[in-house]
Design a protein around this motif. Structure first.
Motif, PDB file in Angstrom:
ATOM      1  N   ASN A  76       0.781  -1.178  -0.059  1.00 49.59           N
ATOM      2  CA  ASN A  76      -0.115   0.097  -0.021  1.00 49.59           C
ATOM      3  C   ASN A  76       0.887   1.103   0.036  1.00 49.59           C
ATOM      4  OD1 ASN A  76      -2.502  -1.273  -0.117  1.00 49.59           O
ATOM      5  ND2 ASN A  76      -2.745  -1.411   2.245  1.00 49.59           N
ATOM      6  N   GLN A  77       1.801   1.129   0.629  1.00 52.26           N
ATOM      7  CA  GLN A  77       2.821   2.197   0.886  1.00 52.26           C
ATOM      8  C   GLN A  77       3.698   2.579  -0.546  1.00 52.26           C
ATOM      9  OE1 GLN A  77       3.067   4.352   3.275  1.00 52.26           O
ATOM     10  NE2 GLN A  77       4.442   5.629   2.150  1.00 52.26           N
ATOM     11  N   ARG A  78       4.025   1.419  -1.210  1.00 54.18           N
ATOM     12  CA  ARG A  78       4.502   1.684  -2.369  1.00 54.18           C
ATOM     13  C   ARG A  78       3.582   2.198  -3.604  1.00 54.18           C
ATOM     14  NH1 ARG A  78       6.767  -3.223  -1.219  1.00 54.18           N
ATOM     15  NH2 ARG A  78       5.585  -4.218  -2.585  1.00 54.18           N
ATOM     16  N   MET A  79       2.198   1.971  -3.304  1.00 50.18           N
ATOM     17  CA  MET A  79       1.145   1.929  -4.427  1.00 50.18           C
ATOM     18  C   MET A  79       0.451   3.404  -4.063  1.00 50.18           C
ATOM     19  SD  MET A  79       1.441  -0.118  -6.703  1.00 50.18           S
ATOM     20  CE  MET A  79      -0.168   0.068  -7.681  1.00 50.18           C
ATOM     21  N   THR A  80       0.755   4.278  -2.964  1.00 51.08           N
ATOM     22  CA  THR A  80      -0.007   5.344  -2.638  1.00 51.08           C
ATOM     23  C   THR A  80      -0.349   5.969  -3.473  1.00 51.08           C
ATOM     24  OG1 THR A  80       1.192   5.302  -0.365  1.00 51.08           O
ATOM     25  CG2 THR A  80       0.364   7.397  -0.992  1.00 51.08           C
ATOM     26  N   ILE A  81       0.433   6.436  -4.653  1.00 51.35           N
ATOM     27  CA  ILE A  81      -0.069   7.496  -5.625  1.00 51.35           C
ATOM     28  C   ILE A  81      -1.031   6.917  -6.646  1.00 51.35           C
ATOM     29  CG2 ILE A  81       1.868   6.696  -7.509  1.00 51.35           C
ATOM     30  CD1 ILE A  81       2.112   9.558  -8.259  1.00 51.35           C
ATOM     31  N   HIS A  82      -1.070   5.493  -6.443  1.00 48.56           N
ATOM     32  CA  HIS A  82      -2.326   4.844  -7.281  1.00 48.56           C
ATOM     33  C   HIS A  82      -3.557   4.173  -6.437  1.00 48.56           C
ATOM     34  CE1 HIS A  82       0.162   5.016 -10.911  1.00 48.56           C
ATOM     35  NE2 HIS A  82       1.191   4.537 -10.226  1.00 48.56           N
ATOM     36  N   SER A  83      -3.439   4.803  -5.074  1.00 48.00           N
ATOM     37  CA  SER A  83      -4.367   4.040  -4.071  1.00 48.00           C
ATOM     38  C   SER A  83      -5.828   4.252  -4.423  1.00 48.00           C
ATOM     39  CB  SER A  83      -4.255   4.707  -2.867  1.00 48.00           C
ATOM     40  OG  SER A  83      -4.341   5.971  -2.644  1.00 48.00           O
ATOM     41  N   ARG A  84      -6.224   5.387  -5.267  1.00 51.40           N
ATOM     42  CA  ARG A  84      -7.710   5.292  -5.751  1.00 51.40           C
ATOM     43  C   ARG A  84      -8.166   4.563  -6.770  1.00 51.40           C
ATOM     44  NH1 ARG A  84     -10.109  10.344  -3.689  1.00 51.40           N
ATOM     45  NH2 ARG A  84      -8.722  11.427  -2.473  1.00 51.40           N
ATOM     46  N   ASN A  85      -7.142   3.902  -7.516  1.00 53.25           N
ATOM     47  CA  ASN A  85      -7.410   3.003  -8.403  1.00 53.25           C
ATOM     48  C   ASN A  85      -7.142   1.617  -8.095  1.00 53.25           C
ATOM     49  OD1 ASN A  85      -7.406   1.854 -10.858  1.00 53.25           O
ATOM     50  ND2 ASN A  85      -6.449   2.863 -12.097  1.00 53.25           N
ATOM     51  N   LYS A  86      -8.322   1.190  -7.519  1.00 51.52           N
ATOM     52  CA  LYS A  86      -8.298  -0.117  -6.933  1.00 51.52           C
ATOM     53  C   LYS A  86      -8.322  -1.401  -7.691  1.00 51.52           C
ATOM     54  CE  LYS A  86      -9.012   1.703  -2.831  1.00 51.52           C
ATOM     55  NZ  LYS A  86      -7.758   1.710  -2.012  1.00 51.52           N
ATOM     56  N   ALA A  87      -8.747  -1.054  -9.131  1.00 51.13           N
ATOM     57  CA  ALA A  87      -8.596  -2.129  -9.968  1.00 51.13           C
ATOM     58  C   ALA A  87      -7.222  -2.307 -10.650  1.00 51.13           C
ATOM     59  CB  ALA A  87      -9.300  -1.703 -11.361  1.00 51.13           C
ATOM     60  N   LEU A  88      -6.379  -1.251 -10.753  1.00 49.98           N
ATOM     61  CA  LEU A  88      -5.098  -1.202 -10.739  1.00 49.98           C
ATOM     62  C   LEU A  88      -4.292  -1.962  -9.638  1.00 49.98           C
ATOM     63  CD1 LEU A  88      -2.604  -0.372 -12.373  1.00 49.98           C
ATOM     64  CD2 LEU A  88      -2.591   1.499 -11.294  1.00 49.98           C
ATOM     65  N   MET A  89      -4.674  -1.663  -8.531  1.00 48.22           N
ATOM     66  CA  MET A  89      -4.107  -1.981  -7.151  1.00 48.22           C
ATOM     67  C   MET A  89      -4.192  -3.689  -7.196  1.00 48.22           C
ATOM     68  SD  MET A  89      -3.065   0.408  -5.156  1.00 48.22           S
ATOM     69  CE  MET A  89      -3.128   0.043  -3.352  1.00 48.22           C
ATOM     70  N   CYS A  90      -5.443  -4.234  -7.646  1.00 50.05           N
ATOM     71  CA  CYS A  90      -5.531  -5.531  -7.821  1.00 50.05           C
ATOM     72  C   CYS A  90      -4.531  -6.119  -8.807  1.00 50.05           C
ATOM     73  CB  CYS A  90      -7.166  -5.952  -8.087  1.00 50.05           C
ATOM     74  SG  CYS A  90      -8.087  -5.606  -6.672  1.00 50.05           S
ATOM     75  N   LYS A  91      -4.533  -5.515  -9.981  1.00 49.59           N
ATOM     76  CA  LYS A  91      -3.864  -6.221 -10.957  1.00 49.59           C
ATOM     77  C   LYS A  91      -2.334  -6.398 -10.620  1.00 49.59           C
ATOM     78  CE  LYS A  91      -6.785  -5.154 -14.712  1.00 49.59           C
ATOM     79  NZ  LYS A  91      -7.396  -4.260 -15.720  1.00 49.59           N
ATOM     80  N   VAL A  92      -1.757  -5.041  -9.982  1.00 53.57           N
ATOM     81  CA  VAL A  92      -0.202  -5.272  -9.752  1.00 53.57           C
ATOM     82  C   VAL A  92      -0.073  -5.912  -8.431  1.00 53.57           C
ATOM     83  CG1 VAL A  92       1.325  -3.204  -8.766  1.00 53.57           C
ATOM     84  CG2 VAL A  92      -0.196  -2.768 -10.650  1.00 53.57           C
ATOM     85  N   PHE A  93      -1.040  -6.264  -7.459  1.00 51.96           N
ATOM     86  CA  PHE A  93      -0.737  -6.963  -6.388  1.00 51.96           C
ATOM     87  C   PHE A  93      -0.079  -8.356  -6.592  1.00 51.96           C
ATOM     88  CE2 PHE A  93      -1.889  -9.819  -2.939  1.00 51.96           C
ATOM     89  CZ  PHE A  93      -1.336  -8.916  -1.690  1.00 51.96           C
ATOM     90  N   SER A  94      -0.272  -9.127  -7.708  1.00 53.46           N
ATOM     91  CA  SER A  94       0.256 -10.337  -8.153  1.00 53.46           C
ATOM     92  C   SER A  94       1.756 -10.156  -8.338  1.00 53.46           C
ATOM     93  CB  SER A  94      -0.514 -10.898  -9.094  1.00 53.46           C
ATOM     94  OG  SER A  94      -0.659 -10.135 -10.363  1.00 53.46           O
ATOM     95  N   SER A  95       2.098  -8.882  -8.873  1.00 54.85           N
ATOM     96  CA  SER A  95       3.539  -8.808  -9.218  1.00 54.85           C
ATOM     97  C   SER A  95       4.746  -8.652  -8.139  1.00 54.85           C
ATOM     98  CB  SER A  95       3.737  -7.362  -9.881  1.00 54.85           C
ATOM     99  OG  SER A  95       3.405  -6.630  -9.416  1.00 54.85           O
ATOM    100  N   ASN A  96       3.928  -8.566  -7.012  1.00 56.89           N
ATOM    101  CA  ASN A  96       4.733  -8.586  -5.570  1.00 56.89           C
ATOM    102  C   ASN A  96       4.846 -10.056  -4.965  1.00 56.89           C
ATOM    103  OD1 ASN A  96       5.916  -5.853  -5.422  1.00 56.89           O
ATOM    104  ND2 ASN A  96       3.669  -5.477  -5.791  1.00 56.89           N
ATOM    105  N   LEU A  97       4.216 -11.156  -5.850  1.00 60.06           N
ATOM    106  CA  LEU A  97       4.149 -12.516  -5.011  1.00 60.06           C
ATOM    107  C   LEU A  97       5.115 -13.441  -5.472  1.00 60.06           C
ATOM    108  CD1 LEU A  97       0.336 -12.842  -5.205  1.00 60.06           C
ATOM    109  CD2 LEU A  97       1.707 -11.803  -3.316  1.00 60.06           C
ATOM    110  N   GLY A  98       5.898 -14.150  -4.456  1.00 62.75           N
ATOM    111  CA  GLY A  98       6.896 -15.245  -4.858  1.00 62.75           C
ATOM    112  C   GLY A  98       5.904 -16.371  -5.447  1.00 62.75           C
TER     113      GLY A  98
END
Length: 144
Positions: A16-38
Motif C-alpha cells: 500500500n505504501q509503494r502504491m500510494t500514488i495509485h491508491s484510488r485506482n483499486k482495479a490497478l491495485m488488484c492487478k499489480v498486487f500479483s507482481s509482488n508475489l513469490g
C-alpha cells in the motif's frame, strides 16, 4: 516479493505504501498486487476462482487470512526482562538484539524498557557503571 513465509499484514502495508500514488485506482491495485508475489503466494493467487474477488479490500483480506499462520504476534514487555548480555557478546550485538526486541513490543513501554537493558549488562561493563550515574530516560536516549 512475498515468499509465503513472512507477515502478510506487513506485506500488504508495504505494498500500500509503494502504491500510494495509485491508491484510488483499486482495479490497478488488484492487478499489480500479483507482481509482488513469490512462487508459493503466486500459486495461491492463481488458484483464486474467476470473479471470486470483488475489490482490493477483499483481495487483501483473503490474502491475509490464507497466510495468517505467518502473522507476526507482537512481543510483550517480558521479552526484554529476560534478555541478558551473553558471555563474550559485544555491546553492539547486545544493543542491536535489544533494540530489535523493543521494536517488536506491542505497546509503548519506553519508560520501563531502559532498566532491563542496564541490569542485564555484565556487571563489569563500563556502560553499566555509566548508566548508574547518569540514567537514560528513554530507549532512544539509551541507544544514543
Amino acid at each position: 516479493m512475498y515468499n509465503g513465509r513472512t507477515d502478510p499484514v506487513e506485506h500488504v502495508s508495504h505494498f500500500n505504501q509503494r502504491m500510494t500514488i495509485h491508491s484510488r485506482n483499486k482495479a490497478l491495485m488488484c492487478k499489480v498486487f500479483s507482481s509482488n508475489l513469490g512462487l508459493v503466494a503466486m500459486r495461491w493467487f492463481d488458484g483464486l476462482g474467476a470473479d471470486s474477488i470483488d475489490s482490493f479490500k477483499e483481495l487483501t483480506r483473503t490474502f491475509r487470512s490464507h497466510f495468517i499462520m505467518y502473522d507476526m504476534v507482537p512481543r510483550c514487555l517480558d521479552s526484554l526482562l529476560y534478555m541478558t548480555m551473553r558471555e563474550g557478546e559485544t555491546l553492539k550485538t547486545y544493543s542491536n538484539r535489544y533494540w530489535e526486541m523493543f521494536n517488536e513490543i506491542d505497546r509503548d513501554f519506553d519508560d520501563m524498557a531502559t532498566r532491563p537493558f542496564k541490569v542485564n549488562l555484565s556487571a563489569e561493563h563500563g556502560l553499566r557503571k555509566s548508566l548508574t550515574g547518569k540514567p537514560a530516560n528513554s530507549v532512544r536516549q539509551l541507544m544514543d
